[in-house]
Scaffold this motif. Structure first.
Motif, short mmCIF file in Angstrom:
data_model
loop_
_atom_site.label_atom_id
_atom_site.label_comp_id
_atom_site.label_asym_id
_atom_site.label_seq_id
_atom_site.Cartn_x
_atom_site.Cartn_y
_atom_site.Cartn_z
N THR A 16 1.05 -1.28 -0.07
CA THR A 16 -0.09 0.00 -0.15
C THR A 16 1.02 1.24 0.06
N VAL A 17 0.19 2.40 -0.31
CA VAL A 17 0.98 3.69 -0.04
C VAL A 17 1.25 3.92 1.19
N SER A 18 0.73 3.55 2.24
CA SER A 18 1.12 3.95 3.80
C SER A 18 2.23 2.98 3.84
N GLN A 19 2.39 1.78 3.24
CA GLN A 19 3.52 0.97 3.67
C GLN A 19 4.67 1.27 2.79
N ILE A 20 4.62 2.09 1.88
CA ILE A 20 5.99 2.54 0.96
C ILE A 20 6.28 3.87 1.96
N LYS A 21 5.42 4.51 2.39
CA LYS A 21 5.77 5.78 3.28
C LYS A 21 6.45 5.37 4.61
N GLN A 22 5.90 4.10 5.26
CA GLN A 22 6.60 3.62 6.21
C GLN A 22 7.93 3.09 5.96
N LEU A 23 8.11 2.50 4.85
CA LEU A 23 9.53 2.01 4.52
C LEU A 23 10.53 3.27 4.55
N VAL A 24 9.87 4.27 3.92
CA VAL A 24 10.82 5.29 3.66
C VAL A 24 11.25 6.29 5.06
N SER A 25 10.13 6.15 5.94
CA SER A 25 10.25 6.59 7.29
C SER A 25 11.29 5.72 8.24
N ASP A 26 11.42 4.77 7.55
CA ASP A 26 12.30 3.73 8.42
C ASP A 26 13.64 3.75 7.77
N GLY A 27 13.84 4.60 6.79
CA GLY A 27 15.39 5.05 6.16
C GLY A 27 15.69 3.98 5.14
N GLN A 28 14.74 3.37 4.49
CA GLN A 28 14.84 2.24 3.64
C GLN A 28 14.32 2.76 2.44
N LYS A 29 15.26 2.36 1.31
CA LYS A 29 14.85 2.71 -0.38
C LYS A 29 13.99 1.66 -0.84
N PHE A 30 13.27 2.44 -1.93
CA PHE A 30 12.28 1.41 -2.53
C PHE A 30 12.62 1.40 -4.05
N THR A 31 11.99 0.31 -4.65
CA THR A 31 12.33 0.26 -6.24
C THR A 31 11.02 0.30 -6.94
N MET A 32 11.00 0.76 -8.43
CA MET A 32 10.20 0.87 -9.24
C MET A 32 10.64 0.64 -10.57
N LEU A 33 10.13 -0.33 -11.37
CA LEU A 33 10.19 -0.51 -12.74
C LEU A 33 8.94 -0.32 -13.58
N THR A 34 9.19 -0.06 -15.02
CA THR A 34 7.98 0.01 -15.73
C THR A 34 7.74 -1.37 -15.95
N ALA A 35 6.33 -1.57 -16.28
CA ALA A 35 5.61 -2.78 -16.83
C ALA A 35 4.30 -2.32 -17.33
#
Length: 265
Positions: free
Chosen positions: A6-25
């Motif tokens: 979810t959007v909130s999980q991505i925001k929490q990931l960032v809040s925890d200092g972790q980076k996230f990935t995106m690729l086109t599909a």
């Protein structure tokens, strides 16, 4: 079927200092491959105009095209957050913007992406009220390539940089959930990332954004054109797509990609 990030999980990931990935599909097969591999967010980009349709830019891509490809990605997805582009001339007016964003959500998107600055605040507010999460694309916005006179780095002078910062702040205040920065100086991308309260995704924007995105066909070495400076061809040494995607994820999360060689000053 795995639960969708979810959007909130991505925001929490960032809040925890972790980076996230995106690729086109753009289809069910790639969506399944990437989501199973652990890519957190999939972008159904209007880059499909060049990648899938052989167009010279994203401008000819239609809403029907985006709905079709979003539906295909949704069918193949196994847990990633799907972000879908509103194409050129699909959000010129407020009612049109909300209606077209709704079409993408009904097709399977979890968030829509729009290109533009503070002039989109009303649309962002209206979408937020309608329950539609938004990602706002700043910097080099490919739908405006004819206005820019080509694909050029944006925000290099002080005035342009300050305008981009102000736009990002205004859009977040209006309700934007993510910001995406394309082809902007690394220092500016860092400043925006540190200033706004939502996750920032970069492409050609240095290593200090919260997430990174690449066109999958580029990072897998499947394109015929010369790769942009900010792209790394992960297939060059990997030998198979699984290793390539796994290495991309690891390097984004560790901060090893992008390097200074992939960024702009």
């Amino acid at each position: 079927m795995p639960k969708t990030i979810t959007v909130s999980q991505i925001k929490q990931l960032v809040s925890d200092g972790q980076k996230f990935t995106m690729l086109t599909a753009y289809d069910a097969t790639f969506a399944s491959m990437f989501s199973k591999a652990g890519v957190e967010t999939l972008l159904v980009g209007d880059s499909l105009g060049m990648v899938c349709q052989g167009q010279e830019s994203t401008v000819p891509v239609t809403m029907d095209d985006m709905v079709y490809h979003t539906q295909a990605v949704s069918r193949g997805n196994e847990g990633a957050l799907i972000v879908a582009d509103l194409p050129f001339n699909a959000y010129s007016h407020l009612e049109q913007a909300v209606n077209n964003a709704g079409r993408l959500m009904q097709a399977g998107a979890h968030m829509v992406k729009l290109e533009g600055g503070a002039w989109l605040c009303d649309a962002v507010q209206a979408m937020s009220r309608a329950g539609i999460p938004t990602c706002l694309h700043l910097g080099l916005t490919p739908q405006s390539v004819n206005k820019f006179g080509g694909y050029k780095v944006q925000g290099r002078d002080d005035a342009a940089a300050q305008t981009m910062i102000n736009d990002a702040l205004a859009l977040v205040e209006a309700g934007a959930d993510f910001i995406l920065l394309e082809c902007v100086p690394a220092d500016l991308a860092r400043a925006i990332t540190e200033t706004v309260s939502v996750p920032v995704i970069g492409i050609g924007a240095g290593a200090d954004t919260d997430g990174q995105v690449l066109v999958s066909y580029d990072m897998l070495g499947l394109t015929q054109h010369r790769l942009p400076r900010f792209v790394k061809n992960y297939m060059a040494d990997a030998g198979n797509w699984e290793t390539a995607v796994d290495q991309y994820i690891k390097e984004v999360k560790s901060g090893d990609f992008p390097t200074a060689a992939h960024a702009f000053e």
